[in-house]
Design an enzyme around this catalytic site. Structure first.
Site, short mmCIF file in Angstrom:
data_model
loop_
_atom_site.label_atom_id
_atom_site.label_comp_id
_atom_site.label_asym_id
_atom_site.label_seq_id
_atom_site.Cartn_x
_atom_site.Cartn_y
_atom_site.Cartn_z
N ASP A 1 0.87 -1.18 0.00
CA ASP A 1 0.00 0.00 0.00
C ASP A 1 0.91 1.22 0.00
O ASP A 1 1.66 1.46 0.95
CB ASP A 1 -0.89 -0.01 1.25
CG ASP A 1 -1.94 1.08 1.23
OD1 ASP A 1 -1.73 2.11 0.56
OD2 ASP A 1 -2.98 0.92 1.91
N TYR B 1 -9.05 14.07 -6.38
CA TYR B 1 -8.06 13.66 -7.37
C TYR B 1 -7.43 14.88 -8.04
O TYR B 1 -6.22 14.90 -8.29
CB TYR B 1 -8.73 12.76 -8.40
CG TYR B 1 -7.78 12.07 -9.34
CD1 TYR B 1 -6.87 11.14 -8.87
CD2 TYR B 1 -7.81 12.32 -10.72
CE1 TYR B 1 -5.99 10.48 -9.74
CE2 TYR B 1 -6.95 11.68 -11.58
CZ TYR B 1 -6.05 10.76 -11.08
OH TYR B 1 -5.18 10.12 -11.94
N ALA C 1 -4.87 16.21 -5.69
CA ALA C 1 -3.68 15.37 -5.63
C ALA C 1 -2.79 15.58 -6.85
O ALA C 1 -1.56 15.66 -6.73
CB ALA C 1 -4.10 13.90 -5.51
N LYS C 2 -3.39 15.67 -8.03
CA LYS C 2 -2.59 15.84 -9.25
C LYS C 2 -1.97 17.24 -9.32
O LYS C 2 -0.85 17.39 -9.81
CB LYS C 2 -3.45 15.56 -10.48
CG LYS C 2 -3.78 14.10 -10.68
CD LYS C 2 -2.52 13.24 -10.77
CE LYS C 2 -2.84 11.79 -11.03
NZ LYS C 2 -1.63 10.92 -11.03
#
Length: 339
Positions: free
Chosen positions: A63, A155, A158-159
């Protein structure tokens, strides 16, 4: 230039989707592969594929949100396969929902996998590459790194974070004078299993925003980036290039356009099953392999002309200049003949 000898390559998110296609691309030319992901069945199938192609491969269940586990994974790779030459970060986690419907725990989980997982993995790679003064890390990004979209706030964040952090690390490597490099590949929408895997609170089933590409042209671009990490960034798909340009020129207009179109563009007409499983906290390919492709084969593009042209931009520019010079010479001769 492509390497002449097999290299040791680590791929995260290798059990499915883009990471799975990347593993196949490196295996096809005989590199030694360490495939990292959570899903055991997907990893085992990926390793078997690589070995069928004649490559040496190992599965490393991990993970990426656990930095100690990532460090142990890197140690095991080097014990088994030798010094790591290339590290490709392709893992992801996401949630499809309006921001106000994403719990703090889910938002943190997406950030830990899709951003901090890349940080931890890159740190493990650089700890080994820098003393040897060789190696490269390829970060798999997205057009979303430049242009956030509705229903994917976690997302998108995060990007965006990945983009800024990778630029900072690249500058530090250049300052250091090392031959180690990082580069980033920004992707369009890709036909992968993720649209059936991500946690969703949408009324209808999720889908990629058209146009959609198959994982294979993405993998070819990532392979090329690993062979040519001197460039800071590669962009795959005309939609990626146009999105970045549009956001730079008219971000407010793009805000309003996505507000009108972004919800429907990310959902099919089919209702989402209320008990649809997701892989946010546990893998969905632990018992069954799902491969690289999602359910959008009928519309996904098998190649990207833009990516091919981007990889060959120097000879294409030279050819274009030659054509222009020939045309200019012909025009001058025509004028002289008429005079």
């Amino acid at each position: 230039m492509a390497p002449t000898e097999p290299r040791t390559v680590v791929v995260t998110g290798a059990s499915a989707g883009v990471g799975r296609a990347v593993a196949r691309a490196f295996a096809a030319r005989g590199d030694r592969l360490a495939l990292l992901a959570r899903g055991r069945a997907g990893l085992d199938a990926a390793v078997e594929e690589a070995r069928d192609m004649g490559a040496r491969a190992m599965a490393v269940p991990v993970d990426l949100a656990d930095p100690d586990a990532v460090e142990r994974a890197a140690e095991s790779v080097e014990r088994e396969l030798g010094p790591i030459d290339v590290w490709v970060n392709a893992a992801l986690a996401s949630v499809f929902a309006p921001f106000t419907e994403i719990t703090p725990a889910d938002f943190r989980r997406v950030t830990e996998v899709s951003y901090l997982g890349y940080v931890y993995a890159t740190r493990a790679a650089l700890r080994r590459m820098l003393p040897r003064d060789r190696g490269c890390v390829v970060q798999v990004g997205s057009a979303i790194a430049y242009r956030g979209i509705p229903l994917q706030s976690a997302y998108s964040g995060a990007k965006h974070a990945l983009q800024g952090w990778n630029e900072a690390v690249r500058c530090e490597l250049l300052h250091r004078g090392t031959a180690v490099r990082t580069t980033m590949v920004q992707l369009p929408a890709v036909n992968t299993p993720q649209f059936d895997w991500v946690r969703s609170r949408l009324p209808r089933t999720g889908r990629p925003v058209a146009p959609v590409y198959q994982p294979e042209p993405i993998a070819r671009a990532i392979l090329y980036a690993a062979d040519h990490p001197g460039r800071r960034e590669y962009r795959v798909g005309a939609s990626t290039v146009l999105t970045v340009l549009a956001n730079g020129l008219a971000p407010g207009l793009l805000d309003r356009y996505l507000a009108r179109t972004g919800y429907d563009a990310q959902q099919t007409d089919a209702p989402r099953p209320p008990d649809q499983p997701d892989n946010l906290w546990a893998p969905l390919d632990d018992q069954r392999d799902h491969g690289a492709h999602g359910r959008f084969d009928d519309e996904a593009k098998p190649r990207s002309l833009q990516a091919w042209a981007d990889r060959h931009r120097v000879p294409l520019a030279a050819a274009g200049s030659a054509v222009l010079l020939l045309a200019a010479g012909a025009a001058r001769r025509g004028r002289a003949a008429r005079g």
